[in-house]
Scaffold this motif. Sequence first.
Motif, PDB file in Angstrom:
ATOM      1  N   ILE A 140       0.816  -1.225   0.000  1.00  0.00           N
ATOM      2  CA  ILE A 140       0.000   0.000   0.000  1.00  0.00           C
ATOM      3  C   ILE A 140       0.851   1.278   0.000  1.00  0.00           C
ATOM      4  O   ILE A 140       0.571   2.184  -0.778  1.00  0.00           O
ATOM      5  N   PRO A 141       1.930   1.358   0.804  1.00  0.00           N
ATOM      6  CA  PRO A 141       2.739   2.594   0.757  1.00  0.00           C
ATOM      7  C   PRO A 141       3.408   2.845  -0.599  1.00  0.00           C
ATOM      8  O   PRO A 141       3.798   3.963  -0.899  1.00  0.00           O
ATOM      9  N   PHE A 142       3.524   1.794  -1.424  1.00  0.00           N
ATOM     10  CA  PHE A 142       4.254   1.904  -2.683  1.00  0.00           C
ATOM     11  C   PHE A 142       3.344   1.896  -3.911  1.00  0.00           C
ATOM     12  O   PHE A 142       3.823   2.020  -5.031  1.00  0.00           O
ATOM     13  N   ILE A 143       2.052   1.746  -3.717  1.00  0.00           N
ATOM     14  CA  ILE A 143       1.134   1.528  -4.835  1.00  0.00           C
ATOM     15  C   ILE A 143       1.146   2.695  -5.832  1.00  0.00           C
ATOM     16  O   ILE A 143       1.133   2.480  -7.037  1.00  0.00           O
ATOM     17  N   GLU A 144       1.180   3.924  -5.320  1.00  0.00           N
ATOM     18  CA  GLU A 144       1.197   5.080  -6.234  1.00  0.00           C
ATOM     19  C   GLU A 144       2.478   5.090  -7.064  1.00  0.00           C
ATOM     20  O   GLU A 144       2.431   5.371  -8.256  1.00  0.00           O
ATOM     21  N   LYS A 145       3.595   4.776  -6.438  1.00  0.00           N
ATOM     22  CA  LYS A 145       4.875   4.742  -7.153  1.00  0.00           C
ATOM     23  C   LYS A 145       4.866   3.627  -8.206  1.00  0.00           C
ATOM     24  O   LYS A 145       5.333   3.814  -9.325  1.00  0.00           O
ATOM     25  N   GLN A 146       4.318   2.457  -7.861  1.00  0.00           N
ATOM     26  CA  GLN A 146       4.247   1.345  -8.806  1.00  0.00           C
ATOM     27  C   GLN A 146       3.309   1.685  -9.969  1.00  0.00           C
ATOM     28  O   GLN A 146       3.624   1.409 -11.126  1.00  0.00           O
ATOM     29  N   ALA A 147       2.174   2.300  -9.656  1.00  0.00           N
ATOM     30  CA  ALA A 147       1.224   2.692 -10.705  1.00  0.00           C
ATOM     31  C   ALA A 147       1.851   3.747 -11.622  1.00  0.00           C
ATOM     32  O   ALA A 147       1.677   3.699 -12.842  1.00  0.00           O
ATOM     33  N   PHE A 148       2.607   4.679 -11.040  1.00  0.00           N
ATOM     34  CA  PHE A 148       3.276   5.704 -11.835  1.00  0.00           C
ATOM     35  C   PHE A 148       4.309   5.067 -12.765  1.00  0.00           C
ATOM     36  O   PHE A 148       4.402   5.431 -13.944  1.00  0.00           O
ATOM     37  N   LEU A 149       5.075   4.088 -12.250  1.00  0.00           N
ATOM     38  CA  LEU A 149       6.065   3.412 -13.082  1.00  0.00           C
ATOM     39  C   LEU A 149       5.368   2.684 -14.233  1.00  0.00           C
ATOM     40  O   LEU A 149       5.835   2.729 -15.375  1.00  0.00           O
ATOM     41  N   HIS A 150       4.242   2.052 -13.948  1.00  0.00           N
ATOM     42  CA  HIS A 150       3.486   1.371 -15.008  1.00  0.00           C
ATOM     43  C   HIS A 150       3.043   2.374 -16.076  1.00  0.00           C
ATOM     44  O   HIS A 150       3.209   2.130 -17.268  1.00  0.00           O
ATOM     45  N   GLU A 151       2.477   3.511 -15.653  1.00  0.00           N
ATOM     46  CA  GLU A 151       2.025   4.537 -16.602  1.00  0.00           C
ATOM     47  C   GLU A 151       3.190   5.069 -17.421  1.00  0.00           C
ATOM     48  O   GLU A 151       3.072   5.269 -18.631  1.00  0.00           O
ATOM     49  N   GLN A 152       4.319   5.291 -16.758  1.00  0.00           N
ATOM     50  CA  GLN A 152       5.518   5.778 -17.446  1.00  0.00           C
ATOM     51  C   GLN A 152       5.982   4.743 -18.476  1.00  0.00           C
ATOM     52  O   GLN A 152       6.375   5.097 -19.588  1.00  0.00           O
TER      53      GLN A 152
END
Length: 121
Positions: free
Chosen positions: A45-57
């Motif tokens: 959960i603390p990393f989900i935004e970072k992981q989603a951003f990497l996916h979008e990138q």
Amino acid sequence: EPAHINELKEKHVLLPLDRIRFEPGAEYLQSWCILTEQDVDLADIPFIEKQAFLHEQMMHEYQHKNWKFCNDAIEALRGKFKGTVDSFYDTLEARIAKYINEDPGENWDGVYEKFDSNISS
């Protein structure tokens, strides 16, 4: 993005997948993966935004044929989201391997074409 996509993003994590064209010359449709709380480990959960951003990138870089970035991102993302997206990553990785050997061409727009170009209408 359409309003309904923004509404979904307020409650879920949305990951853009392929842009798909079903007919020659047609506009593409954007496909999405909607992640719910069942698709995320509590520890992530603390990393989900970072992981989603990497996916979008990664999907953005895919449109620009930055294959190394995409392969590195796939390696970092595989297994995240409880593996929900791994089959897509496998497909994308195989497609990228093909594109490395056979450049999709100057006019390639990053859209997956889901039609048989050998059939004339």
